[in-house]
Design a protein around this motif. Structure first.
Motif, PDB file in Angstrom:
ATOM      1  N   SER A 180      -1.396   6.606 -17.868  1.00 18.22           N
ATOM      2  CA  SER A 180      -1.907   5.278 -16.947  1.00 18.22           C
ATOM      3  C   SER A 180      -1.570   4.178 -17.876  1.00 18.22           C
ATOM      4  N   ARG A 181      -1.855   4.122 -19.285  1.00 16.96           N
ATOM      5  CA  ARG A 181      -1.300   2.894 -19.951  1.00 16.96           C
ATOM      6  C   ARG A 181       0.068   2.720 -19.929  1.00 16.96           C
ATOM      7  N   ARG A 182       0.676   3.727 -19.973  1.00 14.46           N
ATOM      8  CA  ARG A 182       2.172   3.556 -19.874  1.00 14.46           C
ATOM      9  C   ARG A 182       2.678   3.079 -18.704  1.00 14.46           C
ATOM     10  N   GLU A 183       1.991   3.647 -17.300  1.00 13.51           N
ATOM     11  CA  GLU A 183       2.465   2.905 -16.103  1.00 13.51           C
ATOM     12  C   GLU A 183       1.797   1.515 -16.096  1.00 13.51           C
ATOM     13  N   PHE A 184       0.761   1.426 -16.538  1.00 15.46           N
ATOM     14  CA  PHE A 184       0.200  -0.318 -16.601  1.00 15.46           C
ATOM     15  C   PHE A 184       1.402  -1.219 -17.451  1.00 15.46           C
ATOM     16  N   LEU A 185       1.741  -0.670 -18.455  1.00 14.53           N
ATOM     17  CA  LEU A 185       2.725  -1.299 -18.957  1.00 14.53           C
ATOM     18  C   LEU A 185       4.028  -1.540 -18.343  1.00 14.53           C
ATOM     19  N   GLU A 186       4.223  -0.641 -17.715  1.00 11.34           N
ATOM     20  CA  GLU A 186       5.571  -0.547 -16.975  1.00 11.34           C
ATOM     21  C   GLU A 186       5.506  -1.578 -15.930  1.00 11.34           C
ATOM     22  N   LEU A 187       4.047  -1.526 -15.179  1.00  9.75           N
ATOM     23  CA  LEU A 187       3.701  -2.583 -14.096  1.00  9.75           C
ATOM     24  C   LEU A 187       4.089  -3.963 -14.551  1.00  9.75           C
ATOM     25  N   LEU A 188       3.552  -4.331 -15.735  1.00  9.33           N
ATOM     26  CA  LEU A 188       3.421  -5.574 -16.161  1.00  9.33           C
ATOM     27  C   LEU A 188       4.874  -5.906 -16.403  1.00  9.33           C
ATOM     28  N   GLN A 189       5.700  -5.091 -17.102  1.00  7.35           N
ATOM     29  CA  GLN A 189       7.069  -5.502 -17.603  1.00  7.35           C
ATOM     30  C   GLN A 189       8.077  -5.494 -16.363  1.00  7.35           C
ATOM     31  N   LYS A 190       7.866  -4.754 -15.506  1.00 10.88           N
ATOM     32  CA  LYS A 190       8.588  -4.723 -14.257  1.00 10.88           C
ATOM     33  C   LYS A 190       8.149  -5.427 -13.236  1.00 10.88           C
ATOM     34  N   GLU A 191       6.948  -5.963 -13.178  1.00 12.28           N
ATOM     35  CA  GLU A 191       6.386  -6.629 -12.064  1.00 12.28           C
ATOM     36  C   GLU A 191       6.312  -6.008 -10.747  1.00 12.28           C
ATOM     37  N   LEU A 192       5.649  -4.825 -10.895  1.00 11.72           N
ATOM     38  CA  LEU A 192       5.724  -3.787  -9.947  1.00 11.72           C
ATOM     39  C   LEU A 192       4.506  -3.951  -8.761  1.00 11.72           C
ATOM     40  N   LEU A 193       3.680  -5.077  -8.883  1.00  9.58           N
ATOM     41  CA  LEU A 193       2.770  -5.346  -7.942  1.00  9.58           C
ATOM     42  C   LEU A 193       3.534  -5.785  -6.769  1.00  9.58           C
ATOM     43  N   THR A 194       2.868  -5.550  -5.693  1.00 13.54           N
ATOM     44  CA  THR A 194       2.974  -6.025  -4.255  1.00 13.54           C
ATOM     45  C   THR A 194       1.826  -6.618  -3.629  1.00 13.54           C
TER      46      THR A 194
END
Length: 1005
Positions: A749-763
């Protein structure tokens, strides 16, 4: 003869002044007391106390309703999954409907197939138990008649509030076939049975959770939605041999062909529910009580289910109360010769036209009348006491003023009489208010002052100084110094012969004192000496000196009182007041100093301890006994380790110990073994005479083997401690890096969260906010969407952001991503150009100044129509709110979201001063059937309209809810009934538009 007129005149002035003053004071006291009595302030205080009690009960009822209706009883997804599994296994021939409830063999495959869903639901809903009881045949006519044993499964979690453990180690199996028990690998309770035993055959298991919903479903013959037949009931002993009461909710299980084959249910232990009904919030010292109870319609005779508060117990059992309505809207009842005031609010647990709609649940909050109205009585007594004190003070003041105005001439005459020719003392004449005499007195005083100033020198001043001040003077050319008599005694040296002390001997004596006392230099250049006293105790003396030409003058001052006060303040800053141990700040500061010299640490261990029995001690005997438990535990920890060890209390029941400077782990393990023995042998006496042993669970992180970083050692010790608490409380365990690294879900979960921040995966999806008059969308709310393997919801993203300290990154990403997506819709003309954009902002976070400028540069045309939406139950940060309002990119428009869901609604409303107020979905849901909710919305609507604010009703899902809020005067509408969120906003549903148009044409607003 000359003095008689003066005395007669003095008496006349005295009485002339005193009598009018006394009369004036008496009139003022009577006016004060009469005004307070006529104002009715005490009656208003009593009413305020009743209103506060009612509001507290209403808030607690809202919370409880949210749990019971919105969480615990929401079993639709689970029942649908179980029914689908049953249908599939029947089609595949894995189970037989005729054998399903006949014994273990016929149902074991089915129960194993649904176990994972049951455990997952049990953890997510945080309930004490979950069960499935299988029954395909007819039921007895009543629950009192015998019923055959039934197969099924019953799982229980005695601590549902804690985090789920690995492989469900915190669960117990109460009922399940032996094949299921062997396959699951979950421990069984001492009361485990393979079947549910009812009636005469089992003489123990409660039949109500199975009987009530199945009888209602069988009576319907063709049941529709199974949730309509769900039933709440309180069972005093749900399982054989288990005396713990529990609240259960069960719904029938129905196959796709309409066959009813059992029930699915959850249970909440009574002790767990009591934690959600904290009677202490009603009144302190156990004088308040919550009562969750059932009643028949239009009947005020309540049957208690769950109670928290000793005042409603009789012989240790819940008392049955009969309420009597009061004109104020509350109720009163008498119990044990004492009168109580109660606030009652219904819990709507069933839909209308449901089989159990006649069964009513209610939440009662009760406080003894003497306690509830104690404040108004105290206020009245205080007023009377103040009036009496004022009267006495006035009498005394009148006497004092009268005497002070009548006696100056007499005192002056007496002072003059004491002056005799040849007297050595100078006269001290008081002012009389008579110009000539006062000028004469002033001339005498000035003459006396001149004489003293011309005749007094520095050495005389030192001789006349108090014992707290001493000094000396060395002059060039003099053979002997001048030293005050109290100088050396002040420094702890008695018997110095000042008459024969020359300058050399004086300097030698002072050098000896410097060596023995080891002075400390202060910031102002003076020196502070710590002097032991022969009779015991310590004296602190401050010394300073100055050189003036050929003279050196030294001054010594006793500063014991100020120094002790400073040391006391420093001690309170660094030490825990309850245990006398280091507090967190002092512990961390000392550790930082130790870690600056790693070579001195050698082998070290950081031990984190958490007390196991503190909560039960607090709950049973109060926090004073809990504090004694903490204090004795801290003394035990500190006394069982060497003196150079660091021991600190870092929170309510957590302690940190750091053992350092050892040559090997074995030396430390020997100390830890002694510590464990000391803990196990320490006994704590409770107020009821019972004794318990102090129990603590601890985790150990080793230096340098586990880490050389202090922060990591703390984190590792904390992890090891909680591993112990989840598995085997009361022991010490080492940190295991393998277990730590195998917390795969958290790591992923933390890895995915950091990936979400790095790649700006929020929609973001957008949901329209509709004008209640025109039906036209006037705004769109940006709703976060996330699609990751383990991160599936915005709540999960925000929880990780809080834990990782990355809330500000989410705030930045929200603003730039939401504005970018909405700008794209504007460019394609998919949303109206004049519509507002609502963005959910984190209350405690804000963009940097540069980020605000970048946002303004990119979306400057959009930002003036952007609304900053703050959730009502978030912690309001006035500084952050002010920064959001004054930011270069800010429109200054705020919306308060989820209004009414927390306990600080009015406070947050005043601090934020929003333009829009969004009423929480818990108030809107079912508002058409709840007059109390309608009154809440009506009140806030009137308040908002008087201040130019607009009210948004969110979460609208039915036509009746829309019609109701339109009648209440809300300004804007939002919810699934109007339009669902989408990447490209959809049109407003036509039935909703027709409803708004019909309401507008009716002319009601």
């Amino acid at each position: 003869m000359s003095r008689s007129p003066r005395r007669q005149k003095s008496r006349s002035v005295f009485y002339t002044i005193m009598l009018p003053l006394l009369l004036l004071i008496l009139v003022e006291i009577l006016l004060l007391v009469g005004g307070i009595r006529m104002s009715g302030v005490t009656a208003r205080l009593d009413r305020n106390a009743e209103d506060i009690l009612g509001q507290q009960v209403q808030n607690r009822r809202n919370y409880l309703e949210g749990q019971m209706v919105g969480n615990w009883s929401d079993l639709s997804m689970l029942s649908a999954s179980i029914n689908e599994t049953a249908n599939q296994m029947l089609r595949d021939g894995e189970i037989s409907l005729s054998e399903l409830d006949k014994g273990s063999d016929g149902c074991a495959p089915f129960l194993l197939a649904i176990c994972d869903d049951l455990i997952s639901t049990m953890y997510s809903k945080k309930v004490s138990g979950i069960f499935v009881i299988l029954n395909t045949g007819e039921l007895p006519a009543s629950p009192e008649q015998p019923c055959p044993s039934k197969p099924g499964i019953y799982l229980r979690d005695l601590d549902p509030a804690s985090a789920p453990s690995i492989r469900s180690a915190d669960l117990l199996i109460e009922r399940a076939p032996i094949e299921v028990v062997r396959s699951l690998g979950i421990s069984t309770d001492a009361r485990w049975r393979p079947l549910f035993l009812f009636g005469e055959e089992g003489a123990g298991d409660s039949y109500a959770p199975l009987f009530q919903p199945l009888r209602a479903a069988f009576a319907a013959r063709s049941p529709g939605d199974p949730s309509d037949y769900g039933h709440w009931c309180f069972v005093s002993a749900p399982l054989q041999g288990d005396e713990r009461g529990a609240l259960t909710y069960s719904v029938p299980l129905v196959l796709e062909d309409g066959t009813i084959y059992g029930v699915l249910g959850v249970s909440l232990l009574e002790d767990y529910l009591k934690g959600m009904l904290p009677s202490a919030e009603l009144y302190s010292n156990n004088q308040g009580a919550y009562l969750l109870a059932t009643k028949e319609r239009e009947n005020l005779d309540f049957l208690p289910a769950v109670i928290d508060g000793a005042v409603l117990l009789q012989d240790g059992k819940p008392a049955k109360v009969q309420l009597h309505p009061q004109p104020s809207g509350g109720y009163r009842f008498t119990l044990g010769g004492r009168e109580f005031y109660a606030a009652l609010t219904d819990l709507p647990l069933y839909n209308s036209n449901a089989p159990f709609e006649e069964e009513r649940w209610g939440l009662i909050g009760a406080v003894e009348c003497d306690k509830l109205y104690a404040f108004s009585g105290q206020v009245w007594r205080t007023f009377l006491a103040i009036a009496m004190l004022t009267l006495l003070a006035g009498i005394f003041g009148s006497l004092l003023v009268s005497r002070r105005l009548s006696n100056p001439i007499r005192r002056l005459a007496e002072e003059v009489d004491r002056v005799r020719p040849g007297a050595r003392d100078l006269p001290r004449l008081s002012a009389t208010g008579i110009t000539e005499i006062d000028r004469f007195s002033q001339a005498i005083a000035e003459l006396s002052r001149d004489v003293l100033d011309s005749s007094t020198k520095f050495l005389r001043i030192m001789e006349m100084a108090s014992v707290d001040l001493a000094g000396f003077e060395l002059k060039e050319g003099d053979s002997a110094p001048y030293v005050t008599d109290n100088y050396f005694p002040l420094l702890g040296r008695e018997g110095v012969d000042l008459a024969h002390l020359d300058c050399g001997a004086f300097q030698s004596l002072m050098e000896q004192l410097y060596r023995e006392l080891s002075p400390v230099r202060n910031e102002d250049g003076s020196y502070l000496y710590r002097i032991p006293l022969p009779q015991g105790g310590i004296r602190y003396v401050r010394m300073e000196g100055t050189k003036d030409g050929g003279r050196y003058i030294g001054l010594a001052e006793d500063v014991t009182a100020t120094t002790l006060e400073r040391l006391r303040i420093e001690h309170e800053r660094d030490y825990d007041l309850l245990t006398g141990l280091y507090n967190r700040r002092a512990f961390y500061r000392t550790l930082e100093k130790l870690f600056r010299e790693p070579s001195a640490l050698g082998h070290a261990a950081l031990l984190m301890l958490d007390l196991d029995n503190l909560k039960s001690t607090n709950d049973r005997f109060g926090h004073d006994w809990g504090d004694q438990y903490i204090r004795q535990a801290g003394q035990c920890f500190a006394g069982a380790v060497p003196g150079n060890s660091l021991v600190a209390r870092v929170s309510g029941d957590e302690f940190l110990l750091f053992l350092h400077g050892y040559r090997s782990r074995e030396e430390i393990r020997a100390i830890l073994s002694s510590l464990t023995q000391a803990i196990h042998s320490s006994v704590f006496s409770l107020p009821d005479g019972e004794t318990v042993r102090i129990s603590a669970s601890g985790g150990v992180a080793w230096y340098p083997d586990d880490s050389k970083s202090f922060d990591e050692l703390v984190r590792y010790a904390d992890f090891a401690m909680y591993q112990i608490k989840r598995s085997r409380k009361g022991e010490l365990g080492d940190f295991d890096l393998g277990v730590y690294n195998h917390e795969s879900f958290l790591i992923q979960s933390r890895r995915e969260f950091l990936e979400l921040l790095q790649k700006e995966l929020l929609t973001y999806h957008f949901q329209p906010i509709v004008d209640a008059v025109t039906g036209r969308p006037v705004a769109f709310e940006a709703l976060m969407r996330v699609d990751m393997p383990t991160l599936r919801s915005p709540d999960a993203v925000l929880q990780l952001a809080r834990r990782e300290g990355r809330l500000r990154d989410i705030e930045r990403l929200t603003w730039f991503t939401a504005c970018g997506a909405y700008q794209a819709l504007l460019d394609r003309s998919l949303v109206p150009e004049d519509a507002f954009l609502f963005i959910n902002s984190i209350a405690s976070q804000q963009l940097t100044y540069q980020e605000c400028l970048d946002l303004k540069q990119r979306y400057g045309g959009l930002l003036p129509r952007t609304v900053i939406e703050i959730t009502e139950d978030e912690d309001m940060d006035p500084a952050a709110t002010r920064a959001k309002r004054e930011a270069p990119s800010s429109s200054g428009i705020f919306a308060l979201d989820d209004y009414g869901s927390g306990y600080n609604s009015e406070k947050n409303l005043l601090e934020l001063a929003p333009r829009f107020i969004k009423v929480d979905i818990s108030i809107i849901r079912g508002i058409d059937k709840d007059p109390d909710k309608q009154q809440i919305v009506l009140n806030i609507t009137r308040y908002a309209h008087e201040r130019g604010m607009k009210i948004i009703a969110e979460g609208l899902e039915s036509a009746s809810e829309v019609s109701c809020v339109l009648r209440l005067g809300v300004d804007l509408l939002q919810g699934y009934y109007l339009a669902r969120p989408a990447a490209v906003p959809s049109r407003i549903n036509q039935p909703a538009l027709d409803l708004i148009r019909e309401f507008r044409q009716g002319g009601v607003r």
